[in-house]
Design a protein around this motif. Sequence first.
Motif, PDB file in Angstrom:
ATOM      1  N   HIS A   1       1.508   3.813   2.048  1.00  0.00           N
ATOM      2  CA  HIS A   1       2.117   4.501   3.198  1.00  0.00           C
ATOM      3  C   HIS A   1       3.642   4.523   3.102  1.00  0.00           C
ATOM      4  CE1 HIS A   1      -1.738   3.847   5.770  1.00  0.00           C
ATOM      5  NE2 HIS A   1      -1.780   4.965   5.056  1.00  0.00           N
TER       6      HIS A   1
ATOM      7  N   HIS B   1       0.844  -1.211   0.000  1.00  0.00           N
ATOM      8  CA  HIS B   1       0.000   0.000   0.000  1.00  0.00           C
ATOM      9  C   HIS B   1       0.865   1.243   0.000  1.00  0.00           C
ATOM     10  CE1 HIS B   1       0.754  -0.672   4.266  1.00  0.00           C
ATOM     11  NE2 HIS B   1       0.257   0.504   4.576  1.00  0.00           N
TER      12      HIS B   1
ATOM     13  N   ASP C   1       5.970   4.128   5.171  1.00  0.00           N
ATOM     14  CA  ASP C   1       6.778   3.100   5.852  1.00  0.00           C
ATOM     15  C   ASP C   1       6.759   1.776   5.076  1.00  0.00           C
ATOM     16  OD1 ASP C   1       4.051   2.982   6.527  1.00  0.00           O
ATOM     17  OD2 ASP C   1       4.425   1.994   8.441  1.00  0.00           O
ATOM     18  N   HIS C   2       6.053   1.746   3.940  1.00  0.00           N
ATOM     19  CA  HIS C   2       6.014   0.558   3.070  1.00  0.00           C
ATOM     20  C   HIS C   2       6.497   0.867   1.652  1.00  0.00           C
ATOM     21  CE1 HIS C   2       3.667  -1.912   5.982  1.00  0.00           C
ATOM     22  NE2 HIS C   2       3.341  -0.703   6.407  1.00  0.00           N
TER      23      HIS C   2
ATOM     24  N   ASP D   1      -0.598  -3.993   5.866  1.00  0.00           N
ATOM     25  CA  ASP D   1      -1.168  -3.541   7.137  1.00  0.00           C
ATOM     26  C   ASP D   1      -2.621  -3.976   7.338  1.00  0.00           C
ATOM     27  OD1 ASP D   1       1.218  -2.479   7.842  1.00  0.00           O
ATOM     28  OD2 ASP D   1       0.635  -0.370   7.654  1.00  0.00           O
TER      29      ASP D   1
ATOM     30  N   HIS E   1      -7.418  -1.380   5.790  1.00  0.00           N
ATOM     31  CA  HIS E   1      -6.471  -0.356   6.265  1.00  0.00           C
ATOM     32  C   HIS E   1      -6.529   0.874   5.347  1.00  0.00           C
ATOM     33  CE1 HIS E   1      -2.761   1.207   7.939  1.00  0.00           C
ATOM     34  NE2 HIS E   1      -2.111   1.075   6.797  1.00  0.00           N
TER      35      HIS E   1
END
Length: 284
Positions: A94, A92, A96-97, A180, A161
């Motif tokens: 975000h 996805h 942090d990914h 997530d 999410h």
Amino acid sequence: MSRRIFARVLAAASFLFLGWFAWTQTQPPQLTMSKIKDGLFEIEGDGGNVAVLVTNDGVLLVDDKFEQDHDSIVAAVKTVSSLPVKYIVTTHHHSDHSGGNGKFISSAEIISTANARANILAHKQSTAPDNMVPARVVFTQEMSVFLGGQEVRAKYVGRGHTNGDAVVYFPSLKVLHTGDLMAGTSPLIDYPGGGSLAEWAQTLDAAMTLDFDTVIPGHGKVTTKAGLLTYRNDVEKLKTRVTGLIREGKTQDEIAKVMTAEYKWAPTSLNMQWSLPGMMTELK
Ligand SMILES: [Zn+2]
């Protein structure tokens, strides 16, 4: 020890400590890699969990953490393969990914759902850096990469999410990376990013129809299919709890207090900022 020598030793020790402290602040956080199955590894620490598939034709990653983790990810991959990272399947949008996309895009093909790409382009994550780079290849329902005789299948199984979460399935290894859709102890519903608590459990039900025994969550420790089912049931319980509170006529502030008491949502947490207002609208 005389007082003067003691003062000098203390000064030297303080200097060394401050130097060490400053150094640790500029170093990327430490990552740890562990073997999940033959040819499949997982990198934890800072940001989302990364899956590393090693084949004779190159390496495939699921997610690439934050931009600051790029060099550490590459170093970790080098310990298990001399071949390059050829594909990154993103769960996805975000940071942090997908934060490492900018550094990988010149050498690897990055693949995500169409919604994950759109969310990056629309800067749907308010806390993400401005220079996020989206995938070049997108899909809406399902796509597979065949690398070194192994299939890696990414599927969109519904909202949860966000509105663009993919689960990534390794059929021959019976491993599922959930992104997530399973992460941490309490689900973060990113309503600004199209998330949905009302649909999340059904989304996980669709993922559960796949044949796997090992689950790499977006954050937290590797678990089993039973662990994912427990998480799915917790998501359902959260929905039922909040729906009940809303039907009782509780205000958003009152429900916030319940969430802090029962789910440890800190008053300034992303849960409070992203999840709570959306839940008030979606579950009423
Ligand atoms: Zn996320």
